[in-house]
Design an enzyme around this catalytic site. Structure first.
Site, PDB file in Angstrom:
ATOM      1  N   TYR A 155      -6.082  15.738 -10.009  1.00 36.42           N
ATOM      2  CA  TYR A 155      -5.222  14.723 -10.688  1.00 36.42           C
ATOM      3  C   TYR A 155      -4.364  15.649 -11.519  1.00 36.42           C
ATOM      4  O   TYR A 155      -3.008  14.905 -11.642  1.00 36.42           O
ATOM      5  CB  TYR A 155      -6.419  13.930 -11.665  1.00 36.42           C
ATOM      6  CG  TYR A 155      -5.621  12.684 -12.241  1.00 36.42           C
ATOM      7  CD1 TYR A 155      -5.358  11.586 -11.488  1.00 36.42           C
ATOM      8  CD2 TYR A 155      -5.148  12.875 -13.563  1.00 36.42           C
ATOM      9  CE1 TYR A 155      -4.792  10.514 -12.162  1.00 36.42           C
ATOM     10  CE2 TYR A 155      -4.650  11.872 -14.383  1.00 36.42           C
ATOM     11  CZ  TYR A 155      -4.446  10.627 -13.589  1.00 36.42           C
ATOM     12  OH  TYR A 155      -3.747   9.566 -14.339  1.00 36.42           O
ATOM     13  N   THR A 212      -9.434   2.533 -17.691  1.00 39.99           N
ATOM     14  CA  THR A 212      -8.918   2.231 -16.063  1.00 39.99           C
ATOM     15  C   THR A 212      -9.965   2.879 -15.189  1.00 39.99           C
ATOM     16  O   THR A 212     -11.173   3.142 -15.644  1.00 39.99           O
ATOM     17  CB  THR A 212      -7.684   3.080 -15.675  1.00 39.99           C
ATOM     18  OG1 THR A 212      -7.965   4.565 -15.879  1.00 39.99           O
ATOM     19  CG2 THR A 212      -6.538   2.782 -16.621  1.00 39.99           C
ATOM     20  N   ASP A 250       0.958  -1.227  -0.046  1.00 39.72           N
ATOM     21  CA  ASP A 250      -0.040   0.123   0.047  1.00 39.72           C
ATOM     22  C   ASP A 250       1.294   1.374   0.045  1.00 39.72           C
ATOM     23  O   ASP A 250       1.670   1.495   0.944  1.00 39.72           O
ATOM     24  CB  ASP A 250      -1.000  -0.142   1.103  1.00 39.72           C
ATOM     25  CG  ASP A 250      -1.800   1.306   1.264  1.00 39.72           C
ATOM     26  OD1 ASP A 250      -1.683   2.233   0.615  1.00 39.72           O
ATOM     27  OD2 ASP A 250      -2.624   1.293   2.174  1.00 39.72           O
ATOM     28  N   VAL A 251       0.943   1.974  -1.094  1.00 38.58           N
ATOM     29  CA  VAL A 251       2.068   3.195  -1.395  1.00 38.58           C
ATOM     30  C   VAL A 251       1.685   4.122  -0.004  1.00 38.58           C
ATOM     31  O   VAL A 251       2.683   4.944   0.120  1.00 38.58           O
ATOM     32  CB  VAL A 251       1.786   3.696  -2.708  1.00 38.58           C
ATOM     33  CG1 VAL A 251       2.138   2.644  -3.723  1.00 38.58           C
ATOM     34  CG2 VAL A 251       0.555   4.282  -3.046  1.00 38.58           C
ATOM     35  N   LYS A 255      -0.190  14.856 -11.025  1.00 37.42           N
ATOM     36  CA  LYS A 255       0.818  14.539 -12.121  1.00 37.42           C
ATOM     37  C   LYS A 255       1.948  15.524 -12.514  1.00 37.42           C
ATOM     38  O   LYS A 255       3.142  15.171 -13.108  1.00 37.42           O
ATOM     39  CB  LYS A 255      -0.043  14.036 -13.314  1.00 37.42           C
ATOM     40  CG  LYS A 255      -1.155  12.787 -13.166  1.00 37.42           C
ATOM     41  CD  LYS A 255      -0.198  11.524 -12.714  1.00 37.42           C
ATOM     42  CE  LYS A 255      -0.889  10.347 -12.462  1.00 37.42           C
ATOM     43  NZ  LYS A 255      -0.260   9.236 -12.118  1.00 37.42           N
ATOM     44  N   ASN A 269       3.284   2.841 -10.730  1.00 39.03           N
ATOM     45  CA  ASN A 269       2.000   2.989 -11.413  1.00 39.03           C
ATOM     46  C   ASN A 269       0.752   3.404 -10.691  1.00 39.03           C
ATOM     47  O   ASN A 269      -0.384   3.797 -11.155  1.00 39.03           O
ATOM     48  CB  ASN A 269       1.672   1.476 -12.011  1.00 39.03           C
ATOM     49  CG  ASN A 269       0.282   1.440 -12.732  1.00 39.03           C
ATOM     50  OD1 ASN A 269       0.000   2.022 -13.638  1.00 39.03           O
ATOM     51  ND2 ASN A 269      -0.391   0.613 -12.008  1.00 39.03           N
TER      52      ASN A 269
END
Length: 249
Positions: A167, A202, A63-64, A171, A90
């Site tokens: 988002y 996705t 779990d990041v 990024k 990812n």
């Protein structure tokens, strides 16, 4: 600690979608792939299916957003393989679907950044000691055109009109991480690059009309290319779905 002659890769967020496809393609190329996922059942099932198809794919719970789980996953990789050659960051989320930019809250920003930015730093920092043991370390950060300041600067761009505040900004931050890590790790021979896979169907796109025109296999091609670069090929780059294309930072 054991070692392996095959290159060793870790892919985060890999129990489904693009991450799973990246893991599959890397395994098909002969790499030992650690499939990282936070859900043990889904991650174990995905790794088992890919292993049954002939690849050396191993599940690690990761779990990041949990430094403890990241450390435990890295410890497994070290014990079983002795090093890490490829890290594919990812895992990604968006917490704003259907919400207008003026209505986005700081909590929603934090939720996205926990995975897309802080999670990348947590995983990358934990993996650097193992990447330094590689003769050809590679880090691939899965980014997006939505994080391209070049695209966002154009008044009529799709990326700007979409208004994906959490988002897009996360990024863009990821692209900055790419540039700074690439410089910091250059002397270690570790290549660090960002890539946009193009619009792939996705989960992030599932609740919108942006399902995408590319299959997961097509979307995985560019990340896999960067994950298998020869030594000294490219670092500090942002590449598009067509690997010779740069979306512009």
């Amino acid at each position: 600690m054991t070692t392996t002659s095959a290159d060793v890769a870790l892919v985060t967020g890999a129990n489904k979608g693009l991450g799973r496809e990246i893991a599959r393609q890397l395994a098909d190329l002969g790499l030992r792939v650690y499939l990282g996922a936070r859900d043990e059942t889904r991650g174990g099932t995905a790794a088992g299916e890919l292993a049954a198809a002939g690849g050396d794919v191993r599940f690690v719970r990761l779990d990041v957003t949990d430094a403890g789980s990241v450390a435990a996953a890295v410890a497994v990789i070290e014990a079983e393989s002795g090093r890490l050659d490829v890290l594919v960051n990812n895992a990604g989320v968006s917490s704003e679907i259907g919400i207008a930019v003026p209505d986005i809250t700081a909590d929603q920003m934090r939720a996205t950044y926990e995975v897309n930015v802080f999670g990348v730093v947590t995983v990358t920092a934990a993996c650097i000691p193992l990447l330094r043991r590689s003769a050809n370390g590679r880090i691939v950060n899965v980014s997006s055109r939505l994080g391209s300041l070049t695209a966002l600067s154009a008044e009529d761009s799709r990326q700007r009109k979409l208004g994906a505040l959490t988002y897009s900004s996360s990024k863009a931050a990821l692209n900055v991480l790419t540039l700074l890590y690439s410089e910091a790790l250059r002397a270690d021979g570790i290549q660090v690059n960002s890539v946009t896979p193009g619009r792939v169907p996705t989960d992030i796109n599932a609740a919108t009309d942006r399902r995408g025109e590319r299959t997961p296999a097509e979307g995985a091609a560019a990340p896999v290319h960067l994950a298998t670069l020869a030594p000294g090929t490219m670092t500090g780059a942002f590449r598009g779905a067509a690997i010779d294309e740069s979306p512009g930072w």
